[in-house]
Design a protein around this motif. Structure first.
Motif, PDB file in Angstrom:
ATOM      1  N   ASN A  39       9.645   8.064 -30.641  1.00 42.52           N
ATOM      2  CA  ASN A  39       8.453   7.355 -31.113  1.00 42.52           C
ATOM      3  C   ASN A  39       7.258   8.299 -31.217  1.00 42.52           C
ATOM      4  O   ASN A  39       6.483   8.231 -32.168  1.00 42.52           O
ATOM      5  CB  ASN A  39       8.135   6.172 -30.205  1.00 42.52           C
ATOM      6  CG  ASN A  39       9.139   5.043 -30.361  1.00 42.52           C
ATOM      7  OD1 ASN A  39       9.865   4.966 -31.350  1.00 42.52           O
ATOM      8  ND2 ASN A  39       9.196   4.181 -29.368  1.00 42.52           N
ATOM      9  N   GLN A  40       7.126   9.210 -30.246  1.00 38.41           N
ATOM     10  CA  GLN A  40       6.036  10.193 -30.273  1.00 38.41           C
ATOM     11  C   GLN A  40       6.175  11.135 -31.467  1.00 38.41           C
ATOM     12  O   GLN A  40       5.203  11.390 -32.177  1.00 38.41           O
ATOM     13  CB  GLN A  40       6.041  10.991 -28.974  1.00 38.41           C
ATOM     14  CG  GLN A  40       5.020  12.102 -28.929  1.00 38.41           C
ATOM     15  CD  GLN A  40       5.167  12.963 -27.675  1.00 38.41           C
ATOM     16  OE1 GLN A  40       5.771  12.559 -26.699  1.00 38.41           O
ATOM     17  NE2 GLN A  40       4.617  14.150 -27.728  1.00 38.41           N
ATOM     18  N   LEU A  41       7.380  11.628 -31.705  1.00 41.42           N
ATOM     19  CA  LEU A  41       7.600  12.535 -32.835  1.00 41.42           C
ATOM     20  C   LEU A  41       7.331  11.841 -34.159  1.00 41.42           C
ATOM     21  O   LEU A  41       6.742  12.431 -35.077  1.00 41.42           O
ATOM     22  CB  LEU A  41       9.042  13.080 -32.808  1.00 41.42           C
ATOM     23  CG  LEU A  41       9.343  14.073 -31.690  1.00 41.42           C
ATOM     24  CD1 LEU A  41      10.847  14.332 -31.611  1.00 41.42           C
ATOM     25  CD2 LEU A  41       8.585  15.371 -31.914  1.00 41.42           C
ATOM     26  N   MET A  42       7.721  10.586 -34.265  1.00 43.46           N
ATOM     27  CA  MET A  42       7.479   9.844 -35.511  1.00 43.46           C
ATOM     28  C   MET A  42       5.982   9.626 -35.724  1.00 43.46           C
ATOM     29  O   MET A  42       5.493   9.786 -36.834  1.00 43.46           O
ATOM     30  CB  MET A  42       8.243   8.527 -35.494  1.00 43.46           C
ATOM     31  CG  MET A  42       9.739   8.732 -35.607  1.00 43.46           C
ATOM     32  SD  MET A  42      10.662   7.214 -35.764  1.00 43.46           S
ATOM     33  CE  MET A  42      10.095   6.650 -37.365  1.00 43.46           C
ATOM     34  N   ALA A  43       5.282   9.292 -34.652  1.00 44.90           N
ATOM     35  CA  ALA A  43       3.825   9.070 -34.768  1.00 44.90           C
ATOM     36  C   ALA A  43       3.107  10.351 -35.156  1.00 44.90           C
ATOM     37  O   ALA A  43       2.225  10.347 -36.019  1.00 44.90           O
ATOM     38  CB  ALA A  43       3.281   8.514 -33.448  1.00 44.90           C
ATOM     39  N   GLU A  44       3.507  11.469 -34.538  1.00 48.51           N
ATOM     40  CA  GLU A  44       2.893  12.764 -34.856  1.00 48.51           C
ATOM     41  C   GLU A  44       3.103  13.156 -36.312  1.00 48.51           C
ATOM     42  O   GLU A  44       2.293  13.875 -36.896  1.00 48.51           O
ATOM     43  CB  GLU A  44       3.450  13.858 -33.957  1.00 48.51           C
ATOM     44  CG  GLU A  44       3.021  13.758 -32.510  1.00 48.51           C
ATOM     45  CD  GLU A  44       3.751  14.738 -31.610  1.00 48.51           C
ATOM     46  OE1 GLU A  44       4.689  15.438 -32.069  1.00 48.51           O
ATOM     47  OE2 GLU A  44       3.406  14.791 -30.411  1.00 48.51           O
ATOM     48  N   SER A  76      11.105  20.304 -38.382  1.00 42.65           N
ATOM     49  CA  SER A  76       9.760  20.029 -37.866  1.00 42.65           C
ATOM     50  C   SER A  76       9.748  19.846 -36.345  1.00 42.65           C
ATOM     51  O   SER A  76       8.681  19.714 -35.751  1.00 42.65           O
ATOM     52  CB  SER A  76       9.173  18.783 -38.542  1.00 42.65           C
ATOM     53  OG  SER A  76       9.752  17.599 -38.014  1.00 42.65           O
ATOM     54  N   VAL A  77      10.931  19.840 -35.739  1.00 44.00           N
ATOM     55  CA  VAL A  77      11.030  19.648 -34.290  1.00 44.00           C
ATOM     56  C   VAL A  77      11.403  20.984 -33.645  1.00 44.00           C
ATOM     57  O   VAL A  77      12.438  21.561 -33.990  1.00 44.00           O
ATOM     58  CB  VAL A  77      12.090  18.571 -33.950  1.00 44.00           C
ATOM     59  CG1 VAL A  77      12.171  18.351 -32.446  1.00 44.00           C
ATOM     60  CG2 VAL A  77      11.791  17.263 -34.678  1.00 44.00           C
ATOM     61  N   PRO A  78      10.566  21.477 -32.729  1.00 40.35           N
ATOM     62  CA  PRO A  78      10.890  22.744 -32.073  1.00 40.35           C
ATOM     63  C   PRO A  78      12.263  22.689 -31.391  1.00 40.35           C
ATOM     64  O   PRO A  78      12.685  21.627 -30.919  1.00 40.35           O
ATOM     65  CB  PRO A  78       9.778  22.912 -31.035  1.00 40.35           C
ATOM     66  CG  PRO A  78       8.672  22.015 -31.493  1.00 40.35           C
ATOM     67  CD  PRO A  78       9.323  20.897 -32.242  1.00 40.35           C
ATOM     68  N   GLN A  79      12.933  23.829 -31.346  1.00 37.69           N
ATOM     69  CA  GLN A  79      14.285  23.851 -30.788  1.00 37.69           C
ATOM     70  C   GLN A  79      14.328  23.400 -29.338  1.00 37.69           C
ATOM     71  O   GLN A  79      15.283  22.743 -28.925  1.00 37.69           O
ATOM     72  CB  GLN A  79      14.898  25.236 -30.941  1.00 37.69           C
ATOM     73  CG  GLN A  79      15.277  25.532 -32.370  1.00 37.69           C
ATOM     74  CD  GLN A  79      16.008  26.850 -32.519  1.00 37.69           C
ATOM     75  OE1 GLN A  79      15.993  27.693 -31.634  1.00 37.69           O
ATOM     76  NE2 GLN A  79      16.657  27.029 -33.647  1.00 37.69           N
ATOM     77  N   ASP A  80      13.294  23.710 -28.557  1.00 36.89           N
ATOM     78  CA  ASP A  80      13.317  23.265 -27.168  1.00 36.89           C
ATOM     79  C   ASP A  80      13.251  21.740 -27.082  1.00 36.89           C
ATOM     80  O   ASP A  80      13.903  21.132 -26.235  1.00 36.89           O
ATOM     81  CB  ASP A  80      12.209  23.924 -26.343  1.00 36.89           C
ATOM     82  CG  ASP A  80      10.806  23.636 -26.843  1.00 36.89           C
ATOM     83  OD1 ASP A  80      10.623  23.373 -28.045  1.00 36.89           O
ATOM     84  OD2 ASP A  80       9.874  23.694 -26.019  1.00 36.89           O
ATOM     85  N   ILE A 100      13.368  12.044 -39.047  1.00 34.65           N
ATOM     86  CA  ILE A 100      12.494  13.159 -38.688  1.00 34.65           C
ATOM     87  C   ILE A 100      13.134  14.456 -39.186  1.00 34.65           C
ATOM     88  O   ILE A 100      14.273  14.763 -38.823  1.00 34.65           O
ATOM     89  CB  ILE A 100      12.294  13.228 -37.160  1.00 34.65           C
ATOM     90  CG1 ILE A 100      11.682  11.927 -36.644  1.00 34.65           C
ATOM     91  CG2 ILE A 100      11.420  14.422 -36.788  1.00 34.65           C
ATOM     92  CD1 ILE A 100      11.675  11.808 -35.131  1.00 34.65           C
ATOM     93  N   PRO A 101      12.424  15.225 -40.023  1.00 32.02           N
ATOM     94  CA  PRO A 101      12.985  16.496 -40.490  1.00 32.02           C
ATOM     95  C   PRO A 101      13.285  17.413 -39.296  1.00 32.02           C
ATOM     96  O   PRO A 101      12.399  17.689 -38.478  1.00 32.02           O
ATOM     97  CB  PRO A 101      11.887  17.082 -41.374  1.00 32.02           C
ATOM     98  CG  PRO A 101      11.002  15.927 -41.729  1.00 32.02           C
ATOM     99  CD  PRO A 101      11.099  14.967 -40.587  1.00 32.02           C
TER     100      PRO A 101
END
Length: 95
Positions: A85-90, A24-28, A20-21
């Protein structure tokens, strides 16, 4: 679910997290994942390993861990797996 199964799924989720880049993931969310990972992999939440507590970054990391210190390592692993899993699906990332 047996402990071995949970540990295997956790290890797979950790490996998948590397796909996951980070930008692309918010800091929180990164802090939530950090706290869950730390709780899942720390043998004792009474041991705190932060080299410079005055450092703002470490303070945020410490706070993220303390937010989940009340849950068991297995629960932290389960939540970590679900979030990865949620982040990968999104992001339509396949492992």
């Amino acid at each position: 679910m047996s402990e071995k199964d949970l540990n295997t799924l956790f290890d797979e989720a950790f490996a998948n997290a590397q796909l996951i880049p980070q930008e692309s993931v918010p800091q929180d969310m990164q802090l939530v994942l950090y706290g869950l990972y730390k709780q899942a992999t720390s043998e004792s939440t009474n041991k705190l390993y932060f080299q410079n507590p005055q450092d703002l970054r470490n303070a945020f990391k410490f706070n993220a861990w303390m937010q989940v210190k009340h849950i068991s390592a297995d629960e932290a692993k389960t939540q970590y797996i679900e979030l990865i899993n949620q982040l990968m699906a999104e992001r339509n990332i396949k492992s």
